[in-house]
Scaffold this active site. Structure first.
Site, PDB file in Angstrom:
ATOM      1  N   ASP A  42       0.815  -1.222   0.000  1.00 23.06           N
ATOM      2  CA  ASP A  42       0.000   0.000   0.000  1.00 23.06           C
ATOM      3  C   ASP A  42       0.846   1.268   0.000  1.00 23.06           C
ATOM      4  O   ASP A  42       0.636   2.173  -0.817  1.00 23.06           O
ATOM      5  CB  ASP A  42      -0.933   0.007   1.207  1.00 23.06           C
ATOM      6  CG  ASP A  42      -1.978  -1.090   1.151  1.00 23.06           C
ATOM      7  OD1 ASP A  42      -1.594  -2.244   0.884  1.00 23.06           O
ATOM      8  OD2 ASP A  42      -3.157  -0.807   1.369  1.00 23.06           O
ATOM      9  N   ARG A  55      -0.281   1.152  16.488  1.00 21.11           N
ATOM     10  CA  ARG A  55      -0.649   2.313  15.671  1.00 21.11           C
ATOM     11  C   ARG A  55      -0.524   3.654  16.415  1.00 21.11           C
ATOM     12  O   ARG A  55      -0.029   4.633  15.833  1.00 21.11           O
ATOM     13  CB  ARG A  55      -2.073   2.144  15.129  1.00 21.11           C
ATOM     14  CG  ARG A  55      -2.224   0.948  14.183  1.00 21.11           C
ATOM     15  CD  ARG A  55      -1.240   1.031  13.038  1.00 21.11           C
ATOM     16  NE  ARG A  55      -1.421  -0.039  12.065  1.00 21.11           N
ATOM     17  CZ  ARG A  55      -0.522  -0.976  11.808  1.00 21.11           C
ATOM     18  NH1 ARG A  55       0.624  -0.978  12.456  1.00 21.11           N
ATOM     19  NH2 ARG A  55      -0.747  -1.906  10.908  1.00 21.11           N
ATOM     20  N   ASP A  75      -7.444   0.366  11.592  1.00 16.98           N
ATOM     21  CA  ASP A  75      -6.247   1.192  11.696  1.00 16.98           C
ATOM     22  C   ASP A  75      -6.492   2.647  11.333  1.00 16.98           C
ATOM     23  O   ASP A  75      -5.850   3.551  11.870  1.00 16.98           O
ATOM     24  CB  ASP A  75      -5.137   0.622  10.809  1.00 16.98           C
ATOM     25  CG  ASP A  75      -4.472  -0.593  11.431  1.00 16.98           C
ATOM     26  OD1 ASP A  75      -4.621  -0.784  12.654  1.00 16.98           O
ATOM     27  OD2 ASP A  75      -3.812  -1.356  10.708  1.00 16.98           O
ATOM     28  N   SER A 129      -2.579 -10.261   3.478  1.00 19.18           N
ATOM     29  CA  SER A 129      -2.170  -8.985   4.051  1.00 19.18           C
ATOM     30  C   SER A 129      -1.608  -9.256   5.432  1.00 19.18           C
ATOM     31  O   SER A 129      -2.283  -9.832   6.282  1.00 19.18           O
ATOM     32  CB  SER A 129      -3.376  -8.038   4.132  1.00 19.18           C
ATOM     33  OG  SER A 129      -3.022  -6.847   4.805  1.00 19.18           O
TER      34      SER A 129
END
Length: 425
Positions: A21, A103, A132, A187
């Site tokens: 990404d 995060r 996220d 992923s």
């Protein structure tokens, strides 16, 4: 860190991993926002984390003007993971929050770099269907609400609908995408605490996956046929030693990951409820973390009184939701940490665990603050406890039930079952 020539373009700081990404997002931001892109990568102990030089080289080759790479492993464990372990927080009773508490830490340093660089915006590669995005953007809001947020997956200019299209884009721009292909398209998100896997066949919960994606944990079938033992020592709720040897946070968890992974401990396949309202299936590898949670739970059972344990277990669910939902920098979590810190003053001692084909079995525990009395815990009569005292205790404890039965009789709606019981002659 390489420096680019100064220019007058606005700056955007991107949370960068070098994965699919964010490799696409760097050129995309430049094309669509006519901006200078500054990449920031956090080393949280990802097993496949490139060297600083390799990551910087890739970011610059992809179009970034600069690339910051910071080793945050120690801070990650000591300030984010250990507090969550002390809280006993597990999302929906199983998930050990491996991505969740990473995060806010990444976003905190992203904000700091944006302030240092005079950037007007921060960007992330989280999708509009995941958790996220919330974790990043709540942290931005809490730490610097003046920053604009660019989230490409939610941007009208974003032309990609799936990961396959992004791979084609990288191929067309001759940007490498190591480890990702259209046939092996899981992923993954990893750090020193865990590795998550989503996508591919995992999107179909009625199908069994083949564990072909595992990197840190053996399958149950391949685990040794002989049990292993490990002793974890805690000081006020914080893990400090392994098998009697004191270690720093990073070294301790690395060693626990190795022994737990070898014994297939910490592997789960779950369907969870995302914050945005949908369900998703994932496979999580959390080998060392699983041992730490179990050892910590065992020690608390030994040293905490019943009422404190009861309140703390209730609080653990709230704490888990806060972490999962990205509400790390909130007054409530900080206030809960104060309560938890008080409970942890006695959570000191050693816990021995037996590991066998995914099972984590308590094999002994001790603490100078133990509330376990051998005499009280046995079946023998002791001076401190007269078993006849239980007569009065049960009378008082059961008085509401007895009163209700006497006053209401058959109105209590108690069913005695449907089995025909014949009176014996």
């Amino acid at each position: 860190m390489a420096k680019a020539a100064k220019n007058s373009k606005k700056k955007v700081v991107l949370a960068y991993s070098g994965g699919l990404d964010t490799s696409v997002i760097i050129p995309w931001l430049k094309d669509n926002y006519d901006c200078e892109v500054i990449a920031f990568a956090a080393d949280l102990g990802q097993g496949d984390f490139p060297s600083e030089a390799a990551l910087e080289k890739k970011a610059l080759a992809t179009g970034a003007s600069k690339c910051y790479v910071l080793d945050l492993r120690k801070e990650f464990l000591e300030d984010y993971v250990w507090p969550t372990v002390r809280a006993g927080a597990k999302y929906e009773g199983t998930y050990l929050l491996g991505t969740s508490f990473a995060r806010p830490l990444i976003a905190k340093y992203q904000v700091k770099i944006a302030q240092m660089e005079g950037a007007y915006a921060v960007a992330h590669g989280a999708t509009g269907k995941g958790n996220d995005q919330v974790r990043f953007e709540l942290t931005y809001a809490a730490l610097d609400p003046s920053l604009e947020v660019i989230a490409p997956w939610k941007d009208p200019k974003w032309e990609f609908n799936d990961r396959e299209g992004m791979i084609d884009y990288l191929d067309a721009h001759k940007i490498p995408h190591t480890g990702i292909s259209k046939t092996k398209i899981y992923s993954e998100d990893g750090n020193l605490w865990h590795l998550s896997h989503e996508g591919g066949i995992l999107e179909e919960p009625d199908k069994e996956h083949k564990y072909d994606m595992l990197k840190h944990t053996k399958t149950y079938e391949k685990a040794p046929n002989k049990a292993s033992y490990v002793t974890i020592s805690f000081d006020k709720g914080t893990p400090v030693a392994l098998d009697g040897k004191k270690m720093g946070a990073v070294e301790l968890l690395e060693k626990l990951n190795k022994i737990a992974g070898e014994n297939a401990c910490g592997l789960i396949d779950i369907v969870e409820d995302r914050l945005v309202g949908l369900k998703s299936r994932g496979v999580y590898e959390t080998p060392g973390g699983t041992l730490l949670y179990k050892a910590h739970e065992c020690l608390e059972q030994l040293v905490l009184d019943k009422e404190t344990m009861f309140e703390k277990q209730k609080m653990a669910m709230t704490y888990a939701n806060l972490v999962y939902n990205g509400q790390w920098f909130t007054p409530l979590r900080q206030a809960m940490d104060a309560f938890i810190a008080e409970t942890q003053k006695v959570v000191t001692g050693d816990v021995r665990l037996k590991l066998y084909k995914g099972n984590v079995i308590p094999a002994g525990m001790k603490s100078p603050y133990s509330l376990y009395d051998l005499g009280l815990g046995s079946f023998s009569n002791v001076e401190m406890y007269d078993q006849k005292d239980a007569i009065g205790f049960i009378h008082c404890f059961g008085l509401p039930l007895k009163t209700r039965a006497l006053l209401l009789g058959k109105k209590t709606n108690v069913e005695f079952g449907t089995v025909n019981v014949k009176k014996k002659k």
